[in-house]
Scaffold this motif. Structure first.
Motif, PDB file in Angstrom:
ATOM      1  N   ARG A  72      49.521  40.242  38.505  1.00  9.19           N
ATOM      2  CA  ARG A  72      49.939  39.035  39.222  1.00  9.19           C
ATOM      3  C   ARG A  72      50.949  38.252  38.402  1.00  9.19           C
ATOM      4  O   ARG A  72      51.924  37.718  38.942  1.00  9.19           O
ATOM      5  CB  ARG A  72      48.720  38.182  39.557  1.00  9.19           C
ATOM      6  CG  ARG A  72      47.885  38.758  40.701  1.00  9.19           C
ATOM      7  CD  ARG A  72      46.571  38.032  40.857  1.00  9.19           C
ATOM      8  NE  ARG A  72      45.860  38.459  42.060  1.00  9.19           N
ATOM      9  CZ  ARG A  72      44.576  38.204  42.299  1.00  9.19           C
ATOM     10  NH1 ARG A  72      43.855  37.529  41.405  1.00  9.19           N
ATOM     11  NH2 ARG A  72      44.015  38.621  43.426  1.00  9.19           N
ATOM     12  N   VAL A 116      38.536  41.673  43.173  1.00  3.68           N
ATOM     13  CA  VAL A 116      39.663  41.074  43.904  1.00  3.68           C
ATOM     14  C   VAL A 116      39.238  39.843  44.694  1.00  3.68           C
ATOM     15  O   VAL A 116      40.050  39.246  45.407  1.00  3.68           O
ATOM     16  CB  VAL A 116      40.318  42.103  44.852  1.00  3.68           C
ATOM     17  CG1 VAL A 116      40.929  43.235  44.056  1.00  3.68           C
ATOM     18  CG2 VAL A 116      39.317  42.632  45.875  1.00  3.68           C
ATOM     19  N   LEU A 164      44.414  42.951  36.870  1.00  5.83           N
ATOM     20  CA  LEU A 164      44.844  42.223  38.061  1.00  5.83           C
ATOM     21  C   LEU A 164      45.591  40.964  37.660  1.00  5.83           C
ATOM     22  O   LEU A 164      46.645  40.636  38.229  1.00  5.83           O
ATOM     23  CB  LEU A 164      43.628  41.874  38.922  1.00  5.83           C
ATOM     24  CG  LEU A 164      43.902  41.199  40.265  1.00  5.83           C
ATOM     25  CD1 LEU A 164      44.761  42.085  41.151  1.00  5.83           C
ATOM     26  CD2 LEU A 164      42.591  40.862  40.970  1.00  5.83           C
ATOM     27  N   PRO A 220      49.353  43.614  43.865  1.00  6.11           N
ATOM     28  CA  PRO A 220      48.355  43.787  42.803  1.00  6.11           C
ATOM     29  C   PRO A 220      46.969  44.132  43.336  1.00  6.11           C
ATOM     30  O   PRO A 220      46.293  45.011  42.788  1.00  6.11           O
ATOM     31  CB  PRO A 220      48.369  42.424  42.095  1.00  6.11           C
ATOM     32  CG  PRO A 220      49.772  41.937  42.267  1.00  6.11           C
ATOM     33  CD  PRO A 220      50.150  42.380  43.665  1.00  6.11           C
ATOM     34  N   ALA A 221      46.529  43.459  44.411  1.00  3.21           N
ATOM     35  CA  ALA A 221      45.189  43.730  44.948  1.00  3.21           C
ATOM     36  C   ALA A 221      45.110  45.129  45.536  1.00  3.21           C
ATOM     37  O   ALA A 221      44.099  45.825  45.379  1.00  3.21           O
ATOM     38  CB  ALA A 221      44.826  42.684  45.999  1.00  3.21           C
ATOM     39  N   LEU A 240      44.973  47.636  42.625  1.00  3.48           N
ATOM     40  CA  LEU A 240      43.676  47.660  41.972  1.00  3.48           C
ATOM     41  C   LEU A 240      42.642  48.364  42.838  1.00  3.48           C
ATOM     42  O   LEU A 240      41.864  49.190  42.350  1.00  3.48           O
ATOM     43  CB  LEU A 240      43.218  46.234  41.648  1.00  3.48           C
ATOM     44  CG  LEU A 240      41.883  46.179  40.893  1.00  3.48           C
ATOM     45  CD1 LEU A 240      41.945  45.152  39.779  1.00  3.48           C
ATOM     46  CD2 LEU A 240      40.740  45.833  41.836  1.00  3.48           C
ATOM     47  N   ARG A 246      39.767  43.218  36.207  1.00  2.33           N
ATOM     48  CA  ARG A 246      40.149  41.807  36.349  1.00  2.33           C
ATOM     49  C   ARG A 246      41.298  41.446  35.416  1.00  2.33           C
ATOM     50  O   ARG A 246      42.220  40.710  35.788  1.00  2.33           O
ATOM     51  CB  ARG A 246      38.937  40.919  36.076  1.00  2.33           C
ATOM     52  CG  ARG A 246      37.911  40.943  37.206  1.00  2.33           C
ATOM     53  CD  ARG A 246      36.678  40.168  36.851  1.00  2.33           C
ATOM     54  NE  ARG A 246      35.765  40.099  37.988  1.00  2.33           N
ATOM     55  CZ  ARG A 246      34.447  40.026  37.886  1.00  2.33           C
ATOM     56  NH1 ARG A 246      33.894  40.002  36.691  1.00  2.33           N
ATOM     57  NH2 ARG A 246      33.694  39.966  38.965  1.00  2.33           N
TER      58      ARG A 246
END
Length: 306
Positions: free
Chosen positions: A78, A157, A74, A134-135, A138, A71
């Protein structure tokens, strides 16, 4: 008693528990961020969050910390995308795990150890990862490189498990479609040789042979739990290998890409009975994911190889 009301003994205990996972967390963060400095920041933030949380009822602290670092990374990705920034040092290898410390505080990377670990994530892969959202990045890193279940990736996510699977699948196609430099091909060839040596040693119950191909801090994960350390993993692998030889009908092991990573499948009567997925550090096996549950096996993306 510390300023936040936590006893010194409690803080030391928390720090020791965190240190046991530091190397893994730094590896996850580096693959997510492509920057040693940012990876250290993410790991330190995970320590802050752990120190402010009640983890007494957390059964799988390693999984919990991996989710926290995911997290944090992420959010950092972002933020980087929104500022159109590049990673600070996309060519830097991940720092080596640090052992034996008593406090969870950041330390400068060891250049010699960094060089030894350079093979664990190639520059080419980092370049490709930078093209992902980013998602997607990850989902790919957590699932394909570290074996985190889609259900846990989905929680990070904020998507459904099916959507998390799609994110990882899209990322996997991008990564596999990228041109693979010759040095990466050589790396893959070495990794397959290590897989062969591991399977042969397990089949023969060769404890010393297993130690030769396992990282000292290797982690083996299965539905039965998690085993850490080369000696413990080697004992388990040699015991399983000897027992498997007596199975009827006789098992057949084949190379396979398991969710895009080097692995092996054990076929019994033509059916995949179990799948093994490997991750490597310094040409040694650092992580072994063993899947035997039929429902979980069915969800794997298995590509048998000749």
């Amino acid at each position: 008693m510390s300023a936040d009301g936590t006893g010194t003994d409690d803080t030391d205990y928390l720090a020791r528990r965190f240190e046991a996972h530091r190397g893994h967390l730094r590896a996850v963060a580096h693959r997510m961020l492509g920057s040693t400095a940012e990876a250290e920041d993410a790991v330190q933030e995970a320590w802050f969050r752990m120190s402010r949380s009640d983890t007494s009822r957390v059964d799988n602290l390693g999984g919990w910390l991996t989710t926290v670092v995911g997290r944090v990374c992420l959010d950092m990705l972002r933020s980087r995308k929104s500022r159109a920034e590049e990673p600070l040092d996309p060519t830097a290898p991940p720092a080596a795990p640090v052992h034996g410390s008593t406090g969870a505080v950041p330390r400068p990377a060891d250049p010699e150890q960094d060089a030894l670990l350079a093979d664990s994530v190639g520059v080419a892969l980092l370049v490709v990862l930078d093209t992902l959202t980013p998602a997607e990045r990850l989902a790919f890193v957590l699932h394909d490189l570290f074996g985190v279940p889609y259900e846990e990736v989905a929680a990070v996510v904020d998507r459904t498990p099916a959507a998390a699977r799609q994110l990882a699948s899209r990322a996997r196609r991008r990564v596999q479609g990228a041109e693979v430099p010759e040095h990466d091909r050589a790396l893959k060839r070495r990794q397959w040789k290590v897989v062969d040596a591991f399977l042969a040693a397990a089949r023969e119950g060769d404890f010393e042979g297993l130690l030769d191909v396992l990282d000292p801090d290797v982690i083996a994960r299965s539905e039965a739990g998690v085993t850490t350390g080369a000696a413990a993993v080697a004992r388990g692998a040699s015991t399983f290998g000897s027992a498997a030889l007596g199975a009827r009908p006789a098992p057949v092991a084949r190379h396979a890409l398991v969710d895009g990573a080097p692995g092996s499948v054990v076929l019994v009567g033509g059916r995949v009975e179990r799948a093994l997925r490997f991750a490597f550090v310094r040409d040694r096996i650092a992580v072994i994911d063993i899947v035997t549950d039929p429902a979980r096996v069915a969800r794997l993306d298995i590509e048998p190889l000749q």
